[in-house]
Design an enzyme around this catalytic site. Structure first.
Site, PDB file in Angstrom:
ATOM      1  N   SER A 127       0.825  -1.205   0.000  1.00 44.71           N
ATOM      2  CA  SER A 127       0.000   0.000   0.000  1.00 44.71           C
ATOM      3  C   SER A 127       0.856   1.250   0.000  1.00 44.71           C
ATOM      4  O   SER A 127       0.344   2.339  -0.251  1.00 44.71           O
ATOM      5  CB  SER A 127      -0.860   0.021   1.267  1.00 44.71           C
ATOM      6  N   HIS A 148      -1.066  -2.687  -6.887  1.00 43.20           N
ATOM      7  CA  HIS A 148      -1.828  -2.380  -5.675  1.00 43.20           C
ATOM      8  C   HIS A 148      -3.325  -2.552  -5.943  1.00 43.20           C
ATOM      9  O   HIS A 148      -3.977  -1.676  -6.502  1.00 43.20           O
ATOM     10  CB  HIS A 148      -1.495  -0.937  -5.229  1.00 43.20           C
ATOM     11  N   GLU A 160      -3.820   0.040  -8.893  1.00 46.93           N
ATOM     12  CA  GLU A 160      -2.820   1.095  -9.041  1.00 46.93           C
ATOM     13  C   GLU A 160      -1.504   0.388  -9.360  1.00 46.93           C
ATOM     14  O   GLU A 160      -1.062  -0.465  -8.593  1.00 46.93           O
ATOM     15  CB  GLU A 160      -2.748   1.826  -7.696  1.00 46.93           C
ATOM     16  N   ASN A 198      -3.254   5.847  -1.348  1.00 50.73           N
ATOM     17  CA  ASN A 198      -3.049   5.939   0.100  1.00 50.73           C
ATOM     18  C   ASN A 198      -2.399   7.239   0.539  1.00 50.73           C
ATOM     19  O   ASN A 198      -2.471   7.599   1.713  1.00 50.73           O
ATOM     20  CB  ASN A 198      -2.271   4.731   0.604  1.00 50.73           C
TER      21      ASN A 198
END
Ligand SMILES: NC(=O)c1ccc[n+]([C@@H]2O[C@H](COP(=O)([O-])OP(=O)(O)OC[C@H]3O[C@@H](n4cnc5c(N)ncnc54)[C@H](O)[C@@H]3O)[C@@H](O)[C@H]2O)c1
Length: 290
Positions: A127, A148, A160, A198
Site C-alpha cells: 500500500s 496495488h 494502481e 493511500n
C-alpha cells in the site's frame, strides 16, 4: 511480443499471503483471468480459511446466477495451496500480499528470487512501501513492480500500478496485460510513498481517528458526517476497520518516516488500538465490534 505475453499468462500465477488481499487476488486470477493459481502462506490455518472463503465466494456467485456449478469446479481445480515458497517455482508472475512491513516483504522477495525462474515478474501489493527499495535488494530490479489491488479485490475495479525506478517497459506491459485479463481498470502511479490512493486516503482516515481522539465526535457521528456529508459509501472509521488498523498504522508510519513531514504522524489512538490487538473486522474488534 504479444504472443509471447499471451503464452505467459496461459500458465501460472503465484500469490504470497492468503489474507484478505491475497485471497481476493487469487480469486480474480482464477475466476476472472482463468489462470492456474498457487497460493503460499506460512500459516496453514490462513490457507484453509482462504480455501473455504473462495468456495463460499463461488457459492454466492452461483446464487446470483453469475457462475455455474461446473465453473465453480473449474475455478477451484485451478487452485493449489502451499506452505513453501519453493512451490512457486513454476510461476511466471507472483503477487506478494504479506503484511505491510518492509523487513517482512524484503525477506519474502529474497526467498522469491531463489524460488522462481529468472524471468518471473515479482509484484508487490504494498500500500505504501517503495518498489524501488524492494527491487534494490533483488538481482532483477527490472522485473519488480507494484500492483496495488483495492479491497475487496473481486468487487473493486481499480489496480494502481507502480513503476519503480528500474522497472522495465516489458514488465509494465506484462503487468497491464495481466490486469486486463483480470478485467481491472488501471492507474499508473510514481514510486513515491503512498502512491496516489493511500497518499490521499490514509491521512483522511488518520484525521478521522484524530477527530475521535479529540472527542469532536463519536464513532457513529464521524462516520455519519462523512458518509452522508460527502456521499461516500462508508465512513472513514468503518473503512479503517475494514482495511485493518495494523495496515493503516504501517502505511502512516511509511508516510511519516519516508516523507519526513509531521502532518503524517500516526494518531496515538490508532497506535493504542493496534497495541491492544483491536485490528478491525479481522480481529473482531476495532472502532466497531464484529
Ligand atoms: N487490507 C486492505 O484493505 C489492503 C488494500 C490494498 C493493499 N493492501 C496490502 O496488502 C498486503 C496484505 O494485506 P492484508 O490486508 O491481506 O493482510 P492480512 O493480514 O489479511 O494477510 C496477510 C497474510 O500474509 C501471511 N504471511 C505473513 N508472513 C508471511 C510470509 N513470510 N510468507 C507468506 N505469507 C505470510 C499471513 O499469514 C496472512 O495470511 C499489505 O501489504 C497491505 O498493505 C491491503
Amino acid at each position: 511480443m504479444k504472443q509471447f505475453l499471451r503464452y505467459r499468462f496461459s500458465t501460472v500465477l503465484g500469490v504470497v499471503g492468503a489474507g484478505q488481499m491475497g485471497t481476493g487476488i487469487a480469486i480474480v486470477g482464477s475466476a476472472v483471468a482463468g489462470l492456474r493459481v498457487r497460493v503460499v502462506d506460512v500459516n496453514e490455518q490462513r490457507l484453509n480459511a482462504s480455501h473455504n472463503f473462495i468456495s463460499k465466494w463461488c457459492d454466492k456467485e452461483i446464487q446470483k446466477n453469475r457462475m455455474t456449478d461446473q465453473i465453480k469446479t473449474d475455478v477451484l481445480q485451478r487452485f493449489s495451496f502451499h506452505l513453501q515458497m519453493s512451490d512457486l517455482a513454476s510461476c511466471d508472475f507472483v503477487v506478494e500480499a504479506a503484511p505491510e512491513k518492509y523487513e517482512m516483504k524484503a525477506e519474502i522477495f529474497r526467498q522469491l528470487i531463489k524460488a522462481t525462474k529468472p524471468e518471473t515478474i515479482l509484484a508487490s501489493n504494498t500500500s505504501s512501501i517503495s518498489i524501488t527499495k524492494l527491487a534494490g535488494i533483488t538481482n532483477r530490479p527490472d522485473r519488480i513492480i507494484g500492483m496495488h489491488f483495492m479491497n475487496p479485490v473481486p468487487v473493486m475495479k481499480l489496480i494502481e500500478v507502480i513503476k519503480g525506478l528500474q522497472t522495465s517497459q516489458q514488465t509494465l506491459d506484462t503487468t497491464l496485460e495481466l490486469a486486463a485479463k483480470m478485467k481491472k481498470e488501471i492507474v499508473i502511479a510514481q514510486d513515491i510513498p503512498g502512491f496516489i490512493a493511500n497518499r490521499i486516503l490514509m491521512p483522511y482516515i488518520n484525521e478521522a481517528i484524530q477527530t475521535l481522539h479529540e472527542g469532536i465526535g463519536t464513532v457513529e457521528g464521524i462516520d455519519k458526517a462523512m458518509k452522508l456529508g460527502t456521499n461516500v459509501p462508508m465512513g472513514p472509521l468503518t473503512l479503517a476497520d475494514f482495511i485493518g488498523l495494523d495496515t493503516c498504522l504501517e502505511i502512516m508510519k511509511v508516510l511519516h518516516q519516508d516523507l519526513g513531514d509531521s502532518k503524517y504522524r500516526p494518531c496515538p489512538l490508532l497506535v493504542n488500538y493496534v497495541n491492544a490487538g483491536w485490528l478491525g473486522k479481522k480481529s473482531g474488534r476495532g472502532f466497531y465490534k464484529y
